[in-house]
Every structure is written in structure tokens, then in C-alpha cells.
Design a protein around this motif. Structure first.
Motif, PDB file in Angstrom:
ATOM      1  N   LEU A 124       0.854  -1.189   0.000  1.00  0.00           N
ATOM      2  CA  LEU A 124       0.000   0.000   0.000  1.00  0.00           C
ATOM      3  C   LEU A 124       0.889   1.238   0.000  1.00  0.00           C
ATOM      4  CD1 LEU A 124      -2.899   1.159   0.253  1.00  0.00           C
ATOM      5  CD2 LEU A 124      -2.647   0.980   2.745  1.00  0.00           C
ATOM      6  N   ILE A 125       0.744   2.054  -1.035  1.00  0.00           N
ATOM      7  CA  ILE A 125       1.476   3.318  -1.143  1.00  0.00           C
ATOM      8  C   ILE A 125       0.545   4.438  -0.699  1.00  0.00           C
ATOM      9  CG2 ILE A 125       2.692   4.892  -2.695  1.00  0.00           C
ATOM     10  CD1 ILE A 125       3.160   2.499  -4.579  1.00  0.00           C
ATOM     11  N   LEU A 126       0.892   5.123   0.380  1.00  0.00           N
ATOM     12  CA  LEU A 126       0.062   6.174   0.951  1.00  0.00           C
ATOM     13  C   LEU A 126       0.762   7.521   0.791  1.00  0.00           C
ATOM     14  CD1 LEU A 126      -1.002   4.344   4.237  1.00  0.00           C
ATOM     15  CD2 LEU A 126      -2.451   4.779   2.250  1.00  0.00           C
ATOM     16  N   VAL A 127       0.120   8.438   0.078  1.00  0.00           N
ATOM     17  CA  VAL A 127       0.711   9.752  -0.188  1.00  0.00           C
ATOM     18  C   VAL A 127      -0.252  10.828   0.309  1.00  0.00           C
ATOM     19  CG1 VAL A 127       1.733  11.274  -1.918  1.00  0.00           C
ATOM     20  CG2 VAL A 127       1.781   8.785  -2.270  1.00  0.00           C
ATOM     21  N   PRO A 128      -0.008  11.417   1.496  1.00  0.00           N
ATOM     22  CA  PRO A 128      -0.951  12.407   2.036  1.00  0.00           C
ATOM     23  C   PRO A 128      -0.985  13.717   1.259  1.00  0.00           C
ATOM     24  CG  PRO A 128       0.969  12.202   3.453  1.00  0.00           C
ATOM     25  CD  PRO A 128       1.076  11.109   2.439  1.00  0.00           C
ATOM     26  N   VAL A 129       0.139  14.099   0.641  1.00  0.00           N
ATOM     27  CA  VAL A 129       0.188  15.316  -0.173  1.00  0.00           C
ATOM     28  C   VAL A 129       0.968  15.008  -1.439  1.00  0.00           C
ATOM     29  CG1 VAL A 129       0.969  17.716  -0.335  1.00  0.00           C
ATOM     30  CG2 VAL A 129       0.044  16.848   1.826  1.00  0.00           C
ATOM     31  N   LEU A 130       0.287  15.024  -2.564  1.00  0.00           N
ATOM     32  CA  LEU A 130       0.928  14.724  -3.837  1.00  0.00           C
ATOM     33  C   LEU A 130       1.544  15.970  -4.465  1.00  0.00           C
ATOM     34  CD1 LEU A 130       1.307  12.208  -5.600  1.00  0.00           C
ATOM     35  CD2 LEU A 130      -0.748  12.854  -6.844  1.00  0.00           C
ATOM     36  N   ASN A 131       0.950  17.117  -4.222  1.00  0.00           N
ATOM     37  CA  ASN A 131       1.389  18.362  -4.854  1.00  0.00           C
ATOM     38  C   ASN A 131       1.893  19.317  -3.766  1.00  0.00           C
ATOM     39  OD1 ASN A 131       1.703  20.729  -6.305  1.00  0.00           O
ATOM     40  ND2 ASN A 131      -0.235  20.547  -7.393  1.00  0.00           N
ATOM     41  N   LEU A 132       3.141  19.137  -3.346  1.00  0.00           N
ATOM     42  CA  LEU A 132       3.679  19.914  -2.229  1.00  0.00           C
ATOM     43  C   LEU A 132       3.773  21.403  -2.544  1.00  0.00           C
ATOM     44  CD1 LEU A 132       6.476  17.554  -0.872  1.00  0.00           C
ATOM     45  CD2 LEU A 132       4.529  18.424   0.422  1.00  0.00           C
ATOM     46  N   LEU A 133       4.113  21.749  -3.769  1.00  0.00           N
ATOM     47  CA  LEU A 133       4.263  23.158  -4.120  1.00  0.00           C
ATOM     48  C   LEU A 133       2.931  23.898  -3.983  1.00  0.00           C
ATOM     49  CD1 LEU A 133       6.659  23.024  -7.206  1.00  0.00           C
ATOM     50  CD2 LEU A 133       7.214  23.546  -4.824  1.00  0.00           C
ATOM     51  N   ALA A 134       1.844  23.287  -4.428  1.00  0.00           N
ATOM     52  CA  ALA A 134       0.524  23.905  -4.284  1.00  0.00           C
ATOM     53  C   ALA A 134       0.045  23.840  -2.834  1.00  0.00           C
ATOM     54  CB  ALA A 134      -0.471  23.221  -5.207  1.00  0.00           C
TER      55      ALA A 134
END
Length: 319
Positions: free
Chosen positions: A44-54
Motif C-alpha cells: 500500500l502506497i500512501l501519499v498524504p500530499v501529492l502536490n507539495l508546491l501547491a
């Protein structure tokens, strides 16, 4: 990432592809912090924030004003957005067998929780059905969107839409966490049963009901409400309360999304209605939801608490 000792599917769950859409971030963080989440198989790949710059700018868009969710699969030599998209596509989508991408409505709008995907793909339909929202919208998504391009690359992907920007709403987070766990249970990656609402249906067509005149709206329905054809949705008034026009439902449907801003100009979108399938009656499915007394009923109540919803006056069009 979490890995099991036994082989199995790889599932990615991403949030904040638009940097101001934080309900998904709340859901992914909850899963990351859950010590009871034990995988039987797969990863399971969990990514809480995909767009850090935004995300750092509390914005939907990247600093160059591009929408990252229109730039997939991206390229290694293009714009900033295109390069970010390519990295995400290679490092996350390219490693996964299935995907779940979490979203909210845009600024000054709210969405009743719903899953969207290309239901012509049996694997996408399986994901959408097992996620467990009562509303499932059929569609491939716009060109360049993560879910559309992931499906074209052989990674069946759905999105969940729910709630507002700049918030982590408890009920929306709960719906998202339940849905992710449902998918993992369906794929036999975790123990447990799939929890589904009693009533579920596919939405094939949707329509925005727009303001005909400028004014101040009195809402008569809220997100997730079932509506009948010709039912009053909102009364448009002057600032002193004099009626200017009434927005009515063009068909039997459900309020998928709506504005949270009562002040409107002509042509502005107010209600996003999904047309109910033929033979599905609004009052019948509403009674089913109430009798089920599940999470969906509580979500409708919570979302309505952010809006002033009043009964239509007796001289407005009858239901």
C-alpha cells in the motif's frame, strides 16, 4: 509504504493533487497512523500530499498557475507541472496495480461524497463498487487527469470527491477511510468485510443548474439530497428579500455538489445534479437511506449544517 509478507496487489492512495483539497490528506494521515492496519498481502502506497508546491501555497494550482491534474502522464523535459507529473507517474502509478485518488470540490463549493471512474473497465467498476459510496459517477475524466491516464497505462484508478477545500471534515474523512479499507478487503489485502450502504446507484449524466439572475439565494436543498423533477432548489432574492426567480430541478436526481456562496451573478453554477437511473424514485431511495441510519445519513446532516437551508414558500412551484 506498507508491505505484507505475502505477495499481492500494489495499491496507491493519493491526496492533495490539488494543494487546497485536504479531506484526502486527513484520510491518508489517519491510515498512516493506524497501527491496526495490517496487510495480509501486497503493498500500500500512501501519499498524504501529492502536490507539495501547491499545498504550501494553500492553492489548487502550481506556482506557474498550471493544474497538475491536467498534465499527466507528463514529460521529463516539459514545464514544471509536466515534469512533476512524469515523476509521479513513474514513481507511483508505474509501481501500482490499482489507484485511489482523493479530491474535494473546488473553492466556494461542496460535494456530497461520490466515486468517479470509467465503469466500462471491469476492474475500475470493481474498485468503484467496493469503495462503498452510494453515488457512483461513470466517466473517464478529463484529458491529462491522473485517473484517466493511469487507466490508459494499465493501472485501474478511481477518484473520490467529497466536501470542501481547506478543511478536514470528520464525516468526509470517515467515508474515505471506510472506502479505502473496503477496497483493500475486496482485494483480500486486509481482513474484514466490505461495508456497503443499502442503496447504491450509477449516475450516467449530470447537469449544473445555473442562476438566471443575480441576487442572494435561499437554499431549499443541501448536498446529498434527493430531488424530484420541478422541485424548487433555491429562491433567488434581492438583498431585501424580494423574490426574483426560483431554480427548479430539471429531472429526478441527487445533489452531487453545490455552491456554498449564496451571492450569485447570472450564469453562475449553483447545483450539480446527477440524474437518477430510470425507475429509481427519489423518495424511495431517501427512505432507504434514512432507514439504513448509516454514515451517509450523518454525512448529509453534517454537510447541510454549513448552509442555511429553508423550506420553499407556498407560492413556489410544487414538488
Amino acid at each position: 509504504m506498507r508491505r505484507a509478507t505475502e505477495p499481492g496487489p500494489v495499491v496507491f492512495v493519493t491526496a492533495a493533487l490539488h494543494g487546497d483539497e485536504l479531506n484526502g490528506t486527513g484520510a491518508v494521515r489517519q491510515l498512516i497512523q493506524d497501527d491496526q492496519l495490517e496487510l495480509r498481502s501486497g503493498a500500500l502506497i500512501l501519499v498524504p500530499v501529492l502536490n507539495l508546491l501547491a499545498f504550501e501555497r494553500h492553492s489548487r494550482y502550481l506556482p506557474d498557475r498550471r493544474d497538475l491534474n491536467r498534465c499527466f502522464p507528463g514529460s521529463v523535459s516539459g514545464s514544471l507541472a509536466s515534469r512533476m507529473a512524469r515523476t509521479i507517474f513513474d514513481e507511483i502509478v508505474g509501481r501500482a496495480d490499482y489507484g485511489i485518488d482523493l479530491h474535494t470540490a473546488s473553492v466556494r463549493r461542496t460535494n456530497y461524497p461520490n466515486v468517479r471512474g470509467d465503469l466500462s473497465d471491469p476492474k475500475v467498476e470493481m474498485l468503484a463498487e467496493s469503495f462503498g459510496t452510494d453515488v457512483i459517477m461513470n466517466g473517464r475524466g478529463p484529458a491529462g487527469a491522473l485517473r484517466r491516464e493511469a487507466c490508459l497505462a494499465g493501472c485501474p484508478t478511481i477518484i473520490m470527491e467529497g466536501g470542501e477545500v481547506w478543511k478536514a471534515e470528520p464525516r468526509i474523512v470517515e467515508i474515505a477511510v471506510r472506502g479505502i479499507r473496503n477496497v483493500l478487503a475486496k482485494l483480500e489485502m486486509v481482513d474484514g468485510d466490505v461495508e456497503l450502504p443499502e442503496a447504491r446507484f450509477h449516475i450516467e449524466t449530470a447537469k449544473w443548474v445555473r442562476a438566471e439572475k443575480g441576487g442572494f439565494l435561499q437554499f431549499h436543498v443541501g448536498p446529498g439530497d434527493f430531488v424530484e423533477k420541478d422541485q424548487p432548489l433555491a429562491t433567488n432574492t434581492t438583498l431585501l428579500g424580494f423574490e426574483r426567480s426560483v431554480l427548479i430541478s430539471p429531472f429526478d436526481g441527487i445533489v452531487i455538489g453545490m455552491t456554498t456562496l449564496p451571492a450569485v451573478s447570472p450564469g453562475e453554477p449553483v447545483f450539480h445534479l446527477g440524474r437518477l437511473p430510470k425507475g429509481v424514485k427519489p423518495k424511495a431511495v431517501d427512505r432507504m437511506r434514512v432507514s439504513d441510519d448509516g454514515l451517509e445519513s450523518r454525512v448529509v446532516e453534517d454537510l447541510a449544517s454549513n448552509l442555511l437551508v429553508v423550506e420553499p414558500s407556498s407560492d413556489e412551484p410544487a414538488e
